[in-house]
Design a protein around this motif. Structure first.
Motif, short mmCIF file in Angstrom:
data_model
loop_
_atom_site.label_atom_id
_atom_site.label_comp_id
_atom_site.label_asym_id
_atom_site.label_seq_id
_atom_site.Cartn_x
_atom_site.Cartn_y
_atom_site.Cartn_z
N ASN A 8 9.39 7.11 -1.76
CA ASN A 8 8.96 7.06 -3.15
C ASN A 8 7.59 6.41 -3.32
OD1 ASN A 8 11.23 8.07 -5.13
ND2 ASN A 8 12.27 7.07 -3.42
N GLY A 9 6.77 6.50 -2.29
CA GLY A 9 5.37 6.12 -2.41
C GLY A 9 5.05 4.66 -2.26
N VAL A 10 5.97 3.86 -1.69
CA VAL A 10 5.74 2.42 -1.54
C VAL A 10 5.38 2.10 -0.09
CG1 VAL A 10 6.75 0.12 -1.74
CG2 VAL A 10 7.34 1.90 -3.41
N ASP A 11 4.31 1.33 0.10
CA ASP A 11 3.91 0.84 1.41
C ASP A 11 4.69 -0.44 1.69
OD1 ASP A 11 2.67 -0.24 3.65
OD2 ASP A 11 0.63 0.05 2.91
N GLY A 43 1.97 7.33 -8.32
CA GLY A 43 0.95 7.72 -7.35
C GLY A 43 -0.02 6.63 -6.93
N GLU A 92 0.58 4.02 -4.65
CA GLU A 92 0.79 3.50 -3.30
C GLU A 92 0.73 1.98 -3.22
OE1 GLU A 92 -0.98 6.09 -0.04
OE2 GLU A 92 -2.30 6.59 -1.73
N GLY A 119 4.78 3.42 -7.31
CA GLY A 119 4.76 4.48 -6.31
C GLY A 119 4.97 5.84 -6.93
N LYS A 169 9.74 4.07 1.02
CA LYS A 169 8.65 4.85 1.60
C LYS A 169 8.65 6.27 1.05
CE LYS A 169 8.09 2.38 5.99
NZ LYS A 169 8.23 2.48 7.47
N LEU A 225 1.48 -1.91 -2.28
CA LEU A 225 1.91 -2.63 -1.08
C LEU A 225 2.99 -3.63 -1.50
CD1 LEU A 225 1.49 -3.37 1.96
CD2 LEU A 225 -0.14 -5.11 1.15
N ARG A 246 -5.88 -0.66 -5.70
CA ARG A 246 -4.79 -1.00 -4.79
C ARG A 246 -4.11 -2.29 -5.27
NH1 ARG A 246 -3.20 0.09 0.67
NH2 ARG A 246 -0.94 0.14 0.39
#
Length: 327
Positions: free
Chosen positions: A84-87, A61, A63, A58, A82, A65, A2
């Motif tokens: 496109n996989g971004v928190d 794959g 994710e 993102g 969001k 932050l 992460r």
């Protein structure tokens, strides 16, 4: 793995000048320059270094932050990230300022002259990494990208205090930072990112030799434009990975950010440094061929093919898992 990406989130206003900046500069008049460039096009795009890197991660794959400060005008941009996989849970929204603006003109030789309006980014210094929606202990890496200088220093200090690995990417902010600040941002970084000019500026600001920098960081990655990237670690021979050849140049804005996303995306999956640099170059090539920092598509199959064509089928094999259906 992460990853939290701290730094600027901005809107890019990109223009193109059909001539050459160098032709407009008179050597003995440089102490009082007054120029206006008639540009042929204007593209308004999503940007900001942290958002650009997060967009690439993102797409791979991971994710990421995103951590930064924006204005109330961020709503549409947030939806895009969001999707496109971004928190975006680490983004602070200002009550008073608008999202930062990057205003850039590129000439026919891909030279750039730019200005950056800070806007809400000035409030990034108020962001406390210990109050993120994800526990800091659960983060494997924090990227400290260009941002409000005080925010960069605060986030770097917090990483050290909390024992969290960090990547130092001072890039454009080197011009605003003094020697002690640059030394603090660099020391102890697992990854240090610069381009060639920034590498020279970093050495000038710190007063360190290249060997002294390498003794203080894990690995130093220097992007070399159309010559690829240089990867250096203390006690190891330097590694140069060539860029992907034959890429049509549409816009250089954000290409370095795409490289960082590709590189970090690979090392997050424990791939080798040479494989990471190759994926970085492949993702940078996709960004270079489009106008804007987040208009390229992270097509995993196409990236795999690009690495295979540029560096050989065997070189692409370690990326099969990273870029396959299970990535």
């Amino acid at each position: 793995m992460r990853t939290a990406v701290t730094g600027s989130i901005a809107t890019d206003h990109l223009t193109v000048f059909p001539g050459r900046f160098a032709d407009q500069l008179i050597p003995d008049q440089l102490d009082h320059v007054s120029l206006s460039f008639l540009v042929d096009s204007l593209d308004v795009r999503r940007g900001g270094v942290a958002a650009n890197i997060a967009y690439g991660l993102g797409g791979l794959g991971l994710e990421p932050l995103l951590v930064g400060a924006v204005g109330a005008d961020f709503a549409e941009y947030e939806v895009w990230l969001k999707e496109n996989g971004v928190d975006t849970g680490g983004v602070h929204v200002s009550d008073e300022r608008q999202t930062a603006r990057f205003m850039c003109t590129t000439d026919r030789d891909s030279n750039q002259i730019a200005s950056f309006y800070t806007g809400a980014m000035a409030e990034a210094r108020e962001i406390d990494l210990t109050r993120l929606p994800v526990p800091v202990a659960g983060l494997d890496l924090v990227v400290v990208a260009p941002n409000d200088p005080e925010a960069m220093l605060r986030h770097t200090r917090q990483c050290r205090e909390l024992g969290v690995a960090f990547a130092a990417d001072p890039s454009q902010q080197l011009a605003r930072l003094d020697g002690p600040q640059v030394r603090e941002l660099v020391s102890g970084a697992r990854w240090l990112f610069t381009n060639e000019y920034e590498a020279a500026l970093l050495l000038e600001r710190t007063g360190w030799s290249r060997e002294e920098v390498l003794s203080r960081v894990g690995t130093w990655i220097t992007t070399l434009g159309d010559r690829g990237a240089l990867v250096e670690s203390e006690g190891r021979p330097p590694l140069t990975v060539p860029a992907v050849a034959g890429v049509p140049v549409a816009d250089p804005t954000g290409v370095g950010d795409a490289f960082r996303a590709g590189f970090l995306g690979a090392v997050a999956r424990d791939l080798s440094l040479v494989t990471a640099a190759r994926l970085g170059c492949a993702l940078a090539a996709r960004a270079l061929a489009t106008v804007g920092s987040q208009t390229y598509r992270v097509d995993k199959a196409a990236l795999f093919d690009t690495v295979a064509q540029a560096y050989g089928t065997e070189a692409a094999q370690p990326l099969a898992g990273c870029l396959g259906d299970t990535a």
